[in-house]
Design a protein around this motif. Structure first.
Motif, PDB file in Angstrom:
ATOM      1  N   SER A 199       0.793  -1.312  -0.028  1.00 10.51           N
ATOM      2  CA  SER A 199       0.106  -0.039   0.003  1.00 10.51           C
ATOM      3  C   SER A 199       1.053   1.324   0.019  1.00 10.51           C
ATOM      4  N   SER A 200       2.027   1.308   0.400  1.00  7.13           N
ATOM      5  CA  SER A 200       3.126   2.402   0.353  1.00  7.13           C
ATOM      6  C   SER A 200       3.728   2.710  -0.837  1.00  7.13           C
ATOM      7  N   THR A 241       4.566   3.315  -4.805  1.00  5.83           N
ATOM      8  CA  THR A 241       4.117   3.812  -6.118  1.00  5.83           C
ATOM      9  C   THR A 241       4.456   2.408  -7.360  1.00  5.83           C
ATOM     10  N   TRP A 244       0.823   5.686  -4.224  1.00  3.33           N
ATOM     11  CA  TRP A 244       0.402   4.954  -3.036  1.00  3.33           C
ATOM     12  C   TRP A 244      -1.057   5.342  -2.872  1.00  3.33           C
ATOM     13  N   SER A 245      -1.391   6.555  -3.252  1.00  2.00           N
ATOM     14  CA  SER A 245      -2.842   7.131  -2.651  1.00  2.00           C
ATOM     15  C   SER A 245      -3.865   6.600  -3.888  1.00  2.00           C
ATOM     16  N   PRO A 281       7.865   8.017  -1.936  1.00  2.00           N
ATOM     17  CA  PRO A 281       6.639   8.529  -2.540  1.00  2.00           C
ATOM     18  C   PRO A 281       7.028   9.394  -4.130  1.00  2.00           C
TER      19      PRO A 281
END
Length: 124
Positions: A30-31, A33, A53-54, A102
């Protein structure tokens, strides 16, 4: 042990669709890219698109915009590449790649984790 397993490739006629999957294990999915790259015979590896990730603000290379969609399912630790309106020039070996930082990047060297790839062949 980090592992990425791609699936869903195959032979399809021009105008058809395929959905590639990339299942990850051994990392905090989930974290990450996640990105898709492709490489055709005799050509350099090419950026296809990424999903942060978002899950927001995906980006695609111009040649696939409007035809390809990247999505992710954090519950299944899987990232997808939906490919519609396929063209013969989409024929390539497709790879998923991930990075834990990120930073959003279209450069292959920015990604630290790679799958083995899956072949997509589009016939005319």
């Amino acid at each position: 042990q980090v592992q990425l397993v791609e699936s869903g490739g195959g032979l399809v006629q021009a105008g058809g669709s395929l959905r590639l999957s990339c299942a990850a294990s051994g990392l905090t999915f989930s974290s990450y890219t996640w990105a898709w790259f492709r490489q055709a015979p005799g050509k350099e590896r090419e950026f296809v698109g990424y999903i942060p990730w978002s899950g927001i603000s995906t980006r695609y290379t111009d040649s696939v915009k409007g035809r390809f969609t990247i999505s992710r399912d954090n519950a299944k630790n899987t990232v997808y590449l939906q490919m519609n309106s396929l063209k013969p020039e989409d024929t390539a070996h497709y790879y998923c790649a991930g990075r834990s930082a990120p930073l959003l990047s279209s450069t292959s060297s920015s990604y630290t984790t790679w799958g083995q790839g899956t072949q997509v062949t589009v016939s005319s």
